[in-house]
Design an enzyme around this catalytic site. Structure first.
Site, short mmCIF file in Angstrom:
data_model
loop_
_atom_site.label_atom_id
_atom_site.label_comp_id
_atom_site.label_asym_id
_atom_site.label_seq_id
_atom_site.Cartn_x
_atom_site.Cartn_y
_atom_site.Cartn_z
N THR A 159 0.87 -1.18 0.00
CA THR A 159 0.00 0.00 0.00
C THR A 159 0.91 1.23 0.00
OG1 THR A 159 0.00 0.08 2.39
CG2 THR A 159 -1.78 -1.17 1.37
N GLU B 224 -5.54 -3.61 -1.79
CA GLU B 224 -6.04 -4.81 -1.11
C GLU B 224 -7.12 -5.53 -1.91
OE1 GLU B 224 -5.66 -1.83 0.10
OE2 GLU B 224 -4.92 -1.81 2.16
N LYS C 109 -15.75 17.12 10.18
CA LYS C 109 -16.91 17.14 11.07
C LYS C 109 -17.15 18.55 11.56
CE LYS C 109 -19.36 14.09 13.91
NZ LYS C 109 -19.41 12.88 14.71
N TRP D 44 -21.29 15.87 8.93
CA TRP D 44 -20.14 15.53 8.09
C TRP D 44 -20.11 16.35 6.80
CZ3 TRP D 44 -16.57 12.99 10.50
CH2 TRP D 44 -16.89 12.05 11.47
P1 AMP Z 1 -4.53 2.42 -3.32
O1 AMP Z 1 -4.54 1.24 -2.45
O2 AMP Z 1 -3.28 3.22 -3.23
O3 AMP Z 1 -4.85 2.05 -4.73
O4 AMP Z 1 -5.67 3.40 -2.81
C1 AMP Z 1 -6.98 2.98 -2.59
C2 AMP Z 1 -7.84 4.14 -2.19
O5 AMP Z 1 -7.96 5.07 -3.27
C3 AMP Z 1 -9.28 3.77 -1.90
O6 AMP Z 1 -9.44 3.29 -0.58
C4 AMP Z 1 -10.01 5.08 -2.11
O7 AMP Z 1 -9.92 5.92 -0.98
C5 AMP Z 1 -9.22 5.71 -3.24
N1 AMP Z 1 -9.92 5.47 -4.52
C6 AMP Z 1 -9.69 4.51 -5.43
N2 AMP Z 1 -10.53 4.64 -6.47
C7 AMP Z 1 -11.32 5.70 -6.21
C8 AMP Z 1 -12.40 6.34 -6.90
N3 AMP Z 1 -12.83 5.93 -8.08
N4 AMP Z 1 -12.97 7.41 -6.30
C9 AMP Z 1 -12.54 7.85 -5.08
N5 AMP Z 1 -11.53 7.30 -4.40
C10 AMP Z 1 -10.93 6.23 -4.95
#
Ligand code: AMP
Length: 532
Positions: free
Chosen positions: A177, A324, A433, A438
């Site tokens: 991550t 994940e 908040k 929210w």
């Molecule tokens: P990563 O593991 O670095 O790919 O990041 C995942 C996170 O990116 C997710 O938990 C979301 O918060 C954000 N994310 C991924 N796709 C989207 C989307 N289409 N719109 C908004 N947030 C997204």
């Protein structure tokens, strides 16, 4: 039925047997193009597998890559897992300490690195214990003490080599991550999870990959397997077009035209400047083949969708996923239940993160348990499915990210409507908040970014004596444009609730980004900590 394993070598065999002559093309560092076929790729993947074995790699060992999107990386994508080892793709934009951390935790024995990224590796070499470094370079004059990728591959005889039989549940690949908080956490993908993801993501209700497609993944192969596209294209026989390290709008548009690209995939920060370029000179490129840009990683702003479609006839397909989740979790396609909606309402549906792809299940949990699917009640998104991580690599301390009944807690705060369409309201740590209510920073950001003078906008919470928190907007204006705080407030007035309008605006040159191109809100919160 036969007990037939879901392993990646089956995809590779099919790539040769049914579409061995389909092309894989790559833009090299020097701007020239490399072209070969899936059959060529399979031959070299076997050669690489044998070469790695000769260097001592055994089943289960981790082999890392630090590479852009190109054909040699594709060879590694198959050679490493199909020989039983584990492909560890590394994000070169990681902070040095995190780079050391992930390489040591994964116990990488060998790394394949692009010559252009060698400097990244060089800085940490004395803090990691690699046995061999293989450098992929245009000229072959690799640093002393390292091996040249092409010499190694082409000098290896693999004519009689066959990939070994494997268990479908054994690890094929791993990715960390991006670690916006704390140390990066590793996710291991099994052969089975990647194969099932390949099926699930290619469905017409998901990314709809066809053999006739020519697909250019801008999403990096060093992060979540470039959304699985290399495997999906290889399984279905779609032509693969790799941009190498040429990711600026002109280079991408040029590649789209030249290779008759039909589908491309990337984060909003790639598509926003590309749209601006297209708006500037709409007739410069022949993009008649291009029908879909897939966007994910962050929420897609409305302007991106409407202008791409109305002005350039290119569909934007919005998807959500995470490291994940391999990554595809949800996709926002129009379904029969949306047929009677107005165009504006259909846009709103497609700007949500969408419905779960088959075999991914979603639910959201609020303070009082699982929330109803009414499109209003917010809760933290939980997911489960055959390509969703069940734990983190060597991190029993991260067990709280999984529920007692085995769902993964995403950290995304969402609403789900009656049709099962999910909308991300925020990351749990980014929600603001204010007075007990929210405010969605994502909604505010996207509304601000729909203003013609705004290039980028990030909204963070700042402490407030009366309201607990209030939003602060950090804005980058489009080149050659000017907009004032008062004008932005007036612009927002009819578009969001009055109490959502940020109290303060900061105009900056650039918003810091994470290794995967998302706004680094942690850095912004630190930078503007004194504001209240
Ligand atoms: P990563 O593991 O670095 O790919 O990041 C995942 C996170 O990116 C997710 O938990 C979301 O918060 C954000 N994310 C991924 N796709 C989207 C989307 N289409 N719109 C908004 N947030 C997204």
């Amino acid at each position: 039925m036969m007990d037939f394993p879901l392993t990646l070598d089956v995809i590779l065999r099919r790539a040769v047997a049914t579409h061995g002559q389909r092309e894989v093309v790559t833009k090299r560092d020097d701007g020239t193009w490399h072209r070969y076929t899936y059959a060529d790729m399979e031959r070299r993947a076997r050669q690489l597998a044998v070469a790695l074995q000769k260097l001592g790699i055994e089943p289960g060992d981790r082999v890392a890559t630090i590479c852009w999107n190109h054909y040699a990386h594709l060879e590694a994508y198959f050679a490493i897992p199909c020989s039983g080892a584990v492909l560890h793709t590394i994000n070169p934009r990681l902070h040095e300490d995190d780079l050391v951390y992930v390489m040591n935790e994964a116990e990488d024995r060998i790394v394949i690195v692009d010559q252009t990224m060698y400097a990244v590796l060089e800085k940490v070499l004395d803090r990691v214990s690699l046995e061999h470094i293989i450098v992929f370079s245009a000229e072959g004059n690799v640093p002393e003490g390292t091996l040249d990728y092409d010499t190694l591959v082409e000098g290896t005889d693999a004519q009689d080599y066959e990939f070994p039989e494997m268990e479908e549940r054994q690890a094929a690949a791993m990715c960390y991550t991006s670690g916006t908080t704390g140390r990066p956490k590793g996710v291991l993908y099994s052969h089975r999870s990647i194969v099932l993801h390949t099926f699930g993501s290619s469905l017409s209700s998901a990314m709809s990959v066809q053999e006739s497609d020519s697909i250019l993944p801008v999403v990096p192969m060093f992060h979540v397997n470039a959304w699985g596209l290399p495997y999906t294209c290889a399984m279905l026989g779609a032509k693969l077009v790799f941009p190498g390290r040429h990711l600026d709008s002109e280079s991408l548009l040029d590649a789209f035209e030249r290779e008759k690209v039909t589908v491309s995939a990337g984060v909003p920060t790639i598509w926003i400047p590309l749209l601006d370029k297209l708006n500037e000179c709409p007739d410069q490129y022949d993009l008649s083949a291009l029908h879909t840009l897939i966007v994910g990683g962050s929420a897609a702003p409305k302007r991106l969708m409407t202008e791409l479609e109305d002005r350039h006839n290119i569909r934007l397909l919005h998807a959500w996923g995470m490291t994940e989740t391999t990554p595809l979790g949800t996709v926002a396609t129009l379904r029969p239940c949306h047929a009677k909606l107005s165009e504006d309402q259909q846009h709103a549906v497609r700007l949500r993160q969408g419905h779960a792809v088959p075999f991914v299940e979603i639910r959201a949990r609020g303070d009082e348990g699982i929330v109803p699917w009414n499109g209003k009640t917010m809760g933290e998104l939980e997911v489960r499915g055959p390509w969703i991580a069940g734990s983190y690599y060597k991190r029993p301390d991260a067990a709280e990210q999984f529920t007692d009944d085995g769902w993964f807690r995403t950290g995304d705060i969402v609403t789900i409507d009656a049709s099962g369409s999910m909308k991300i309201e925020d990351r749990s740590k980014d929600l603001i908040k204010s007075g007990g209510e929210w405010i969605s920073s994502i909604d505010l950001e996207n509304t601000l970014m729909s203003h013609p003078a705004v290039a980028e906008a990030a909204v963070i919470a700042i402490p407030h004596v009366k309201w607990t928190e209030r939003p602060l907007a950090v804005v980058v204006t489009r080149e050659g444009n000017h907009v004032s705080e008062a004008e932005l407030k007036e612009y927002l007035l009819p578009l969001v609730a009055k109490w959502w309008i940020p109290d303060a605006f900061e105009f900056v040159e650039a918003i810091p980004k994470t290794a995967t191109g998302k706004f680094k809100k942690l850095a912004l919160r630190e930078q503007f900590a004194g504001k209240s």
